[in-house]
Scaffold this motif. Structure first.
Motif, PDB file in Angstrom:
ATOM      1  N   LYS A  18       0.864  -1.294   0.165  1.00 48.79           N
ATOM      2  CA  LYS A  18      -0.178   0.052  -0.034  1.00 48.79           C
ATOM      3  C   LYS A  18       0.919   1.138   0.049  1.00 48.79           C
ATOM      4  O   LYS A  18       0.640   2.308  -0.526  1.00 48.79           O
ATOM      5  CB  LYS A  18      -1.071  -0.012   1.302  1.00 48.79           C
ATOM      6  N   SER A  19       1.941   1.251   0.774  1.00 49.56           N
ATOM      7  CA  SER A  19       2.684   2.550   0.710  1.00 49.56           C
ATOM      8  C   SER A  19       4.366   2.277   1.174  1.00 49.56           C
ATOM      9  O   SER A  19       4.519   1.037   1.726  1.00 49.56           O
ATOM     10  CB  SER A  19       2.039   3.384   1.879  1.00 49.56           C
ATOM     11  N   SER A  25       2.199   6.578  -1.213  1.00 46.63           N
ATOM     12  CA  SER A  25       1.012   5.654  -1.309  1.00 46.63           C
ATOM     13  C   SER A  25       0.266   5.576  -2.664  1.00 46.63           C
ATOM     14  O   SER A  25       0.830   6.296  -3.707  1.00 46.63           O
ATOM     15  CB  SER A  25       0.117   5.826   0.029  1.00 46.63           C
TER      16      SER A  25
END
Length: 385
Positions: A239-240, A335
């Motif tokens: 995700k990030s 992200s």
């Protein structure tokens, strides 16, 4: 048990997405990429007949195919369609690895007890085409290397099966650059010593290849002989990525703060490119001496380029740091990541910028992440406190 590994590849993915959105682009030579000084991100089969290839300078592509229609590219659209296909495959496959924005590996070993591996894969490909509207090719073989090569040979809309007994006869006559790990430099080096076909490469002594190519020599010999034991790794979307720095002594030194932020962004951007990610959201975080914490984020076009991410991060920091109060922490996060082989935003970058980033990253690969940094970022990363 004999392994059964599937490779699926969406045919001319960017082109197919654009044609799905605009049917007027069907059957015409189509190039997806940057402006006149940019490069080709994807080309249709109609354009490829004229010699247009991915990563080719746009000027050359248009000289080869002046009648081509050029579309800048839309990573938001491509990401959406990629997720759509990923969901279709993931809901049906026992083990799926997403190796790029438009490529997948499946391990269907043992399925022959219940279905037929080839029949099942063919039905899955048909489901992808029907539900997503995008063309896809696949191949089924004993490992990832052979499957990937076979998919490339079967395109477009290919559906090959290469059983163990066919592996060597299939690989032997192909050019060495069909092996996934063989790039332009390695191919040219092998060509200079008379190695142009996979069969010739497979018959070379392993020790000689190691002398010529170093640690990659043995791995290349194995692939030329159809040997690849690498597993299909279950897909997990990241995700990030991010980092924070807490100061030993709270500070209001803007030169230090901006320089430290710059160094953090450069390090993370390099990580994005190494892991083949593009980010679409930048978030900057600060914490004041009284522990008040504030963040600000911005959506951007998908990129992994230092200069774009630095400009956005600095602007967010300027908007955030509004009090005349010392800071105890500064952080940065990227992200909205898209995983793919497009390490640099081919729709925006010029040839000069791509060459610069490639040269910088080669230096970092060899000497470490801090080997090449902007002056203020490097000095402030070291002394940030």
């Amino acid at each position: 048990m004999q392994r059964a590994i599937v490779h699926l590849d969406l045919d001319t993915f960017f082109v197919s997405c654009e044609r799905q959105r605009d049917s007027k682009l069907d059957h015409v030579p189509l190039i997806i990429g940057g402006g006149e000084r940019g490069v080709v991100a994807c080309s249709s089969y109609e354009a490829r007949k004229f010699g247009v290839r991915t990563a080719m300078p746009m000027r050359l592509a248009l000289r080869l195919c002046p009648q081509a229609k050029v579309v800048k590219g839309d990573m938001d659209l491509y990401s959406k369609k990629s997720r759509e296909v990923t969901d279709i495959i993931g809901e049906n496959a026992p083990v799926m690895e997403k190796s790029s924005i438009d490529e997948f590996y499946l391990d269907v070993s043992g399925m022959d007890k219940f279905f037929g591996c080839y029949k099942w894969t063919n039905e899955l490909a048909g489901k992808v085409i029907k539900e997503s509207g995008l063309p896809i090719s696949f191949s089924l073989s004993v490992n990832k290397t052979v499957s990937k090569i076979a998919t490339g040979e079967g395109k477009p809309l290919g559906n090959l099966e290469i059983i163990q007994a066919q592996v060597k006869p299939f690989l032997n006559p192909l050019p060495v650059d069909k092996i996934p790990m063989v790039g332009k430099e390695t191919s040219q080096l092998l060509s200079r010593i008379g190695v142009r076909r996979i069969q010739t490469l497979s018959e070379m002594p392993k020790e000689m290849l190691q002398q010529i190519l170093g640690k990659n020599g043995l791995e290349l010999w194995k692939k030329a002989n159809g040997i690849d034991n690498s597993p299909v790794e279950a897909y997990k979307e990241r995700k990030s990525i991010g980092t924070e720095h807490t100061f030993h002594h709270d500070t209001i030194n803007l030169e230090l703060l901006n320089g430290l932020l710059l160094g953090m962004v450069e390090t993370l951007a390099y990580q994005l490119r190494q892991e083949q990610w593009l980010t679409s959201t930048v978030t900057v975080k600060i914490r004041y001496a009284n522990f008040d914490t504030e963040t600000k984020q911005r959506r951007i076009s998908y990129t992994s380029a230092d200069d774009i991410l630095i400009d956005v991060s600095k602007d967010l920091f300027r908007q955030l740091f509004t009090r005349r109060m010392r800071l105890r922490l500064i952080g940065i996060q990227f992200s909205g990541l898209v995983h793919g082989t497009y390490q640099i935003n081919l729709f925006e970058d010029t040839l000069e910028k791509i060459a610069l980033y490639q040269a910088m990253d080669k230096m970092r690969d060899r000497y470490g992440v801090d080997a090449v940094m902007r002056t203020s970022g490097a000095s402030n990363l070291k002394k940030g406190k």
